[in-house]
Design a protein around this motif. Structure first.
Motif, PDB file in Angstrom:
ATOM      1  N   GLU A  90       0.832  -1.210   0.000  1.00 21.61           N
ATOM      2  CA  GLU A  90       0.000   0.000   0.000  1.00 21.61           C
ATOM      3  C   GLU A  90       0.865   1.259   0.000  1.00 21.61           C
ATOM      4  N   ARG A  93       2.458   1.657  -3.470  1.00 20.07           N
ATOM      5  CA  ARG A  93       1.418   2.010  -4.437  1.00 20.07           C
ATOM      6  C   ARG A  93       0.977   3.467  -4.265  1.00 20.07           C
ATOM      7  N   ALA A  94       0.815   3.913  -3.021  1.00 15.98           N
ATOM      8  CA  ALA A  94       0.372   5.284  -2.767  1.00 15.98           C
ATOM      9  C   ALA A  94       1.359   6.296  -3.326  1.00 15.98           C
ATOM     10  N   GLU A  97       1.060   6.205  -7.198  1.00 14.39           N
ATOM     11  CA  GLU A  97      -0.175   6.852  -7.644  1.00 14.39           C
ATOM     12  C   GLU A  97      -0.109   8.363  -7.487  1.00 14.39           C
ATOM     13  N   ALA A  98       0.662   8.810  -6.487  1.00 18.04           N
ATOM     14  CA  ALA A  98       0.804  10.251  -6.253  1.00 18.04           C
ATOM     15  C   ALA A  98       1.816  10.889  -7.199  1.00 18.04           C
ATOM     16  N   ILE A 117       3.998  -3.900  -7.538  1.00 16.24           N
ATOM     17  CA  ILE A 117       3.625  -2.550  -7.964  1.00 16.24           C
ATOM     18  C   ILE A 117       4.383  -2.078  -9.201  1.00 16.24           C
ATOM     19  N   LYS A 120       2.904  -2.428 -12.661  1.00 16.12           N
ATOM     20  CA  LYS A 120       1.685  -1.639 -12.878  1.00 16.12           C
ATOM     21  C   LYS A 120       1.990  -0.176 -13.175  1.00 16.12           C
ATOM     22  N   PHE A 121       3.234   0.237 -12.911  1.00 18.62           N
ATOM     23  CA  PHE A 121       3.656   1.617 -13.170  1.00 18.62           C
ATOM     24  C   PHE A 121       4.949   1.580 -13.990  1.00 18.62           C
ATOM     25  N   THR A 124       7.380   4.531 -14.067  1.00 20.33           N
ATOM     26  CA  THR A 124       7.971   4.971 -12.799  1.00 20.33           C
ATOM     27  C   THR A 124       9.232   4.159 -12.532  1.00 20.33           C
TER      28      THR A 124
END
Length: 344
Positions: A90, A93-94, A97-98, A117, A120-121, A124
């Protein structure tokens, strides 16, 4: 500091070129140039900034980068004792996402989070310290030959011990900490094949609480000193403070790790820190951020060893200046392959 870092980065450029040519990872960063300050996410292991050890070394690298590189905005978050693995997922991921990019994970416990993670990015960039198993085109593994530095700690312990009895205390029984033990034992036996080596781990391989239990570490060290050990090497994060207190009480020596702990430990116990095995996590983090700024980041493993100055020992306090020539000789023998150090 900046001159040393620039020189180190020049050497690393050669290593990276060889790595790419050998086909061992090395995918080139493909993230699009971004405007505005670099937004860096930094996720610490247990203890966070202020642990006077592992996490502080990473923080120092970020601080140097903020001073010497481009404008940066850094978000720092840390792990909580006993937290489930899902919490690390989490947290990473946070940050992603930010819009934080890159995200630097301090410690192997973040491997599952990055494995989940990072795919999925894909735009990044991620880096992880001390963990070789997680991989991907946007993941850089910042690794250290800790067994080489620990070999020198074992040799130091054997040379300075008057009893021929030394100890090792690990925060947990993970593969990472085991590398320190394995190198240390080899160093002790290289100097004194008949030495007695006492080994204790504070928790099992998956329990990170051992890195912030100075009371438990103190008791483990007290038992070793009472049994005859007069030098104990601790690889236990914030728990190492307990080993230093036990050494002070016993009138014996302790060896620090990751940081020059003769400078960072409580002033009341600094005089018992014989030396410290330093890992230049600060250099690795700085180099990585410099590559991000230059858009030259590569994925895969980068190993900081004795040859590149990624691991070394300290001389603070002057307690080992008498054996420094022997340690330097051993260092050169390791660098040139005349002494082989197994990682385990």
């Amino acid at each position: 500091m900046e001159v040393r870092l620039r020189a180190f980065r020049a050497m690393m450029a050669v290593v990276l070129a060889v790595t790419v040519a050998a086909g061992c990872g090395g995918e080139v960063d493909t993230a699009s140039p971004r405007t505005g300050p670099l937004r860096v996410g930094l996720v610490y292991d247990i203890g966070g900034r202020g642990d006077k050890s592992y996490n502080d070394a990473a923080a120092a690298g970020v601080d140097d980068a903020k001073r010497n590189l481009s404008d940066m905005r850094v978000r720092e978050v840390e792990a909580a004792p006993g937290e489930p693995a899902a919490r690390k997922v989490e947290r990473v991921r946070a940050l992603a996402e930010a819009g934080y990019d890159p995200i630097i994970a301090v410690g192997y416990s973040y491997a599952p989070a990055l494995a989940r993670i990072a795919p999925k990015f894909p735009r990044t960039r991620f880096a992880i310290v001390d963990e070789p198993t997680v991989s991907g085109p946007n993941i850089t593994n910042l690794l250290f030959a800790s067994e080489q530095g620990s070999f020198l700690m074992g040799a130091t312990a054997a040379m300075k011990s008057r009893t021929g009895d030394v100890g090792f205390i690990g925060g947990n029984r993970s593969p990472l900490v085991r590398k320190f033990e394995v190198g240390y034992v080899q160093g002790v036996k290289h100097v004194n094949p008949r030495a007695r080596i006492r080994i204790a781990y504070l928790t099992g391989s998956r329990d990170l609480s051992g890195f912030e239990r100075p009371d438990k570490a103190r008791e483990a060290a007290r038992r070793m000193y009472r049994a005859g050990a007069d030098v104990v090497y601790q690889v236990a994060g914030a728990s190492g403070a307990g080993v230093f207190r036990a050494a002070k009480q016993a009138g014996a020596w302790a060896i620090g790790v990751d940081y020059d702990q003769a400078k960072s430990a409580d002033p009341a116990v600094r005089d018992v820190v014989l030396t410290s095995m330093i890992k230049r996590i600060d250099v690795a983090v700085y180099d990585y951020l410099a590559d991000v700024v230059d858009h030259t980041v590569t994925s895969g493993r980068i190993v900081y060893d004795l040859k590149l100055g990624g691991v070394d020992y300290t001389l603070t306090g002057g307690h080992i200046t008498d054996i420094q020539p022997k340690l330097e000789q051993l260092k050169q023998e390791i660098i040139y392959g005349r002494v082989k150090v197994s990682p385990g």
